[in-house]
Design a protein around this motif. Sequence first.
Motif, PDB file in Angstrom:
ATOM      1  N   TYR A  18      -4.029  16.785   5.699  1.00 51.71           N
ATOM      2  CA  TYR A  18      -3.798  17.868   4.756  1.00 51.71           C
ATOM      3  C   TYR A  18      -2.886  17.722   3.656  1.00 51.71           C
ATOM      4  O   TYR A  18      -2.676  18.199   2.457  1.00 51.71           O
ATOM      5  CB  TYR A  18      -3.635  19.296   5.527  1.00 51.71           C
ATOM      6  N   VAL A  22      -3.097  17.911  -0.225  1.00 52.02           N
ATOM      7  CA  VAL A  22      -2.143  18.715  -1.203  1.00 52.02           C
ATOM      8  C   VAL A  22      -1.727  17.964  -2.273  1.00 52.02           C
ATOM      9  O   VAL A  22      -1.541  18.381  -3.441  1.00 52.02           O
ATOM     10  CB  VAL A  22      -1.084  19.352  -0.499  1.00 52.02           C
ATOM     11  N   VAL A  93       3.081  23.271   2.410  1.00 53.87           N
ATOM     12  CA  VAL A  93       2.491  23.634   0.976  1.00 53.87           C
ATOM     13  C   VAL A  93       3.519  24.361   0.061  1.00 53.87           C
ATOM     14  O   VAL A  93       3.738  23.828  -0.975  1.00 53.87           O
ATOM     15  CB  VAL A  93       1.275  24.720   0.985  1.00 53.87           C
ATOM     16  N   ARG A 261       5.537  13.997  -1.301  1.00 51.53           N
ATOM     17  CA  ARG A 261       4.891  14.386   0.161  1.00 51.53           C
ATOM     18  C   ARG A 261       5.847  13.887   1.356  1.00 51.53           C
ATOM     19  O   ARG A 261       6.085  14.982   2.230  1.00 51.53           O
ATOM     20  CB  ARG A 261       3.623  13.836   0.218  1.00 51.53           C
ATOM     21  N   TYR A 265       6.862  18.039   1.959  1.00 50.27           N
ATOM     22  CA  TYR A 265       5.982  18.251   3.111  1.00 50.27           C
ATOM     23  C   TYR A 265       6.405  17.779   4.396  1.00 50.27           C
ATOM     24  O   TYR A 265       6.203  18.283   5.349  1.00 50.27           O
ATOM     25  CB  TYR A 265       4.479  17.498   2.690  1.00 50.27           C
ATOM     26  N   ILE A 413      -4.991  26.214  -2.391  1.00 49.13           N
ATOM     27  CA  ILE A 413      -3.998  25.954  -1.396  1.00 49.13           C
ATOM     28  C   ILE A 413      -2.768  26.675  -1.471  1.00 49.13           C
ATOM     29  O   ILE A 413      -2.138  26.838  -0.508  1.00 49.13           O
ATOM     30  CB  ILE A 413      -3.618  24.355  -1.748  1.00 49.13           C
ATOM     31  N   ALA A 414      -2.532  27.325  -2.537  1.00 59.94           N
ATOM     32  CA  ALA A 414      -1.330  28.168  -2.540  1.00 59.94           C
ATOM     33  C   ALA A 414      -1.873  29.758  -2.444  1.00 59.94           C
ATOM     34  O   ALA A 414      -1.065  30.307  -1.988  1.00 59.94           O
ATOM     35  CB  ALA A 414      -0.462  27.858  -3.819  1.00 59.94           C
TER      36      ALA A 414
END
Length: 477
Positions: A18, A22, A93, A261, A265, A413-414
């Motif tokens: 995921y 993103v 996210v 990322r 993330y 996604i947000a």
Amino acid sequence: MISFFVCLAILIVGYLLYGAFVERTFKPDDRPTPATTMADGTDYVVMSNPKIFLIQLLNIAGLGPIYGAIAGALWGPSVFLWITFGTIFAGGVHDYLAGMISMRHKGTSISEIVGIYLGPFMKTVMRIFSVVLLVLVGTVFATGPSALLAMLTPAAFNAKFWLVVVIAYYFLATLVPIDKLIGKVYPIFGICLIVMAIGVAGGIIIKGYTIPEIAFNNLHPKGTAIWPFMFITVACGAISGFHATQSPLMARCMKSEKDGRKIFYGAMVCEGVIALIWAAAGVAFYEGTGGLAEAITRLGGQGGVVYEICNSLLGPIGAVIAMVGVIACPISSGDTAFRSARLVISDWFKVDQQKIKTRLMVTIPLLAIGALLSQVDITIIWRYFSWSNQTLAMIALWAAAAYLRKNEILPWIAAVPATFMSAVSCTYILMAPEGFKLGAGISYPAGIIFAAVCLGLFVVKFMKKAPSMDQDIAKNL
């Protein structure tokens, strides 16, 4: 114990799959970053990825994934699900988009980003909201460690003495270039935070403690409702608005968007792993939620629980690591809170932060307010912090969704986690003791309606034919 390992595996796979999704959705590229185009030797300073990762982890973590997870474990192993899926679909996210959008807007603070995408009214709300939240965080994380240090030192060094020391450190950390103090100390404490979590996980498993399996019933000793209280309590272990104020700090230090990322993330997933370990340790070590609740009362809070678990599982070395964690970690969150507050105010009033004189003009009043607030009952401050923290996360996610849509990227996604957090935030303030104290029969439907209204407004305003970016947005890219 199977549930624990399954959730741990899901967190790792979530980062790989995921997190990658993103990243592909956002489309990072090779454009120059603010660290290279706006280098000022103070806040915009290029640093290495390992150092940035550890600083980001400590910035967003502190004691959050420990204290919040232990408190969340009072509801039982059902908290594993919120930590796991909250981290993957909401927290990761949130942190990634907050950092990346800041990087695309010259490293600006979250309040300015909200203003660009949600309008001038929300900009004003977020400016005030952010500064208040950051000062509250800095105050709480100055007072708690001061009290712990007073317990460990001779009587002459009381809590007031250590409070002065901590605030003096905050002054330096807020003022000096980010790579001179934070850049050198944080990576060390970031490693300590990770080592402590690994040690506790190993101790629980090796010494044969039983981590209970996920149960969908409410195991809270006081019968406190899971919804929405658990989702507010865990906070940093799943999603936290405080992170949106911290990600821009590192957005000003990264040399490539494609590292986002790993940094943003990845640090959130690492925090989720730490939270999962501590939630499991809480219910396993004390053999259930009743024993954990008794220990929190007997030991004077989560700090005492952390010390007892580490000392029992890891011996004297573990006790030392635990004390480093419960003292250094909150201090590390407090100093970057005040530093972020300085940057929010400087962005707000367009105050150049390259000169030390102008940094002093902002830093001194902030720390003076923090010193005054440190004389107030911290439990009162903390209750309001918990709700405001998740409300800030809600607003940051809606701003991120607007950014994605205005850049012709699908915003779900947000927008989906933003809708969820809207329900959490509204329901909590209606039900909470520090809120309106309404019953579930009113609060639950009201929270759902509020979330639906927020989503509806977003659809009406942003989900028409994809608009081209207006001049106000374009000039900030």
